[in-house]
Each structure stands twice: as structure tokens, then as C-alpha cells.
Design a protein around this motif. Sequence first.
Motif, short mmCIF file in Angstrom:
data_model
loop_
_atom_site.label_atom_id
_atom_site.label_comp_id
_atom_site.label_asym_id
_atom_site.label_seq_id
_atom_site.Cartn_x
_atom_site.Cartn_y
_atom_site.Cartn_z
N LYS A 123 0.82 -1.22 0.00
CA LYS A 123 0.00 0.00 0.00
C LYS A 123 0.86 1.27 0.00
O LYS A 123 0.54 2.24 -0.70
N ALA A 124 1.95 1.27 0.74
CA ALA A 124 2.82 2.46 0.82
C ALA A 124 3.45 2.77 -0.53
O ALA A 124 3.48 3.95 -0.94
N ARG A 125 3.93 1.75 -1.24
CA ARG A 125 4.52 2.00 -2.56
C ARG A 125 3.46 2.44 -3.56
O ARG A 125 3.71 3.31 -4.39
N ARG A 126 2.27 1.85 -3.49
CA ARG A 126 1.18 2.29 -4.38
C ARG A 126 0.85 3.76 -4.13
O ARG A 126 0.63 4.52 -5.06
N LYS A 127 0.84 4.17 -2.85
CA LYS A 127 0.56 5.57 -2.52
C LYS A 127 1.67 6.47 -3.06
O LYS A 127 1.39 7.54 -3.60
N ASN A 128 2.92 6.04 -2.92
CA ASN A 128 4.03 6.83 -3.45
C ASN A 128 3.93 6.99 -4.97
O ASN A 128 4.18 8.07 -5.52
#
Length: 77
Positions: free
Chosen positions: A3-8
Motif C-alpha cells: 500500500k505504501a509503494r502504491r501511494k508513493n
Amino acid sequence: MNKARRKNIQDVVNQLEDLKSTLEDLQGEEEEYRDNIPENLQGSERYEKAEEACDTLSEAVDGLENIITSLGELAEG
């Protein structure tokens, strides 16, 4: 992808969309400049440079759109 990489990636997409919008504004300004060159100068070097700038800006906008689409799909997972 977590989720964090998708948000980035989505943050990058948002930045690219802002840049694309800026380029579209510049493209519109350059097209208006080119279109307002007097008819007797439309074969001149000045006109050709404006035409080339319009084409280059258009290609840049198209390229950014492709990148935005690809990254957007990646961010969606």
C-alpha cells in the motif's frame, strides 16, 4: 506491491498530472503565438520555430499521458 509503494506511485502520478497541465498551458500559449503570426511571415524561420515548439510540446504532453496511464494502472494494483 504494498500500500505504501502504491501511494508513493500515486503521488508521482499527481505530480506528473500537474506538470502535464503546465505543459498543456504552455502549448496553448505557443499555438496562440504561432496562429497570430501574420500570414506573410508564415513561411519564415520565426513561424517554423513556433511550429516546432508546438510539435515538441504536444509530443511531451502525449508522453506524459502515457506515463501517467501506466503508473496509474500500477498504483491501482
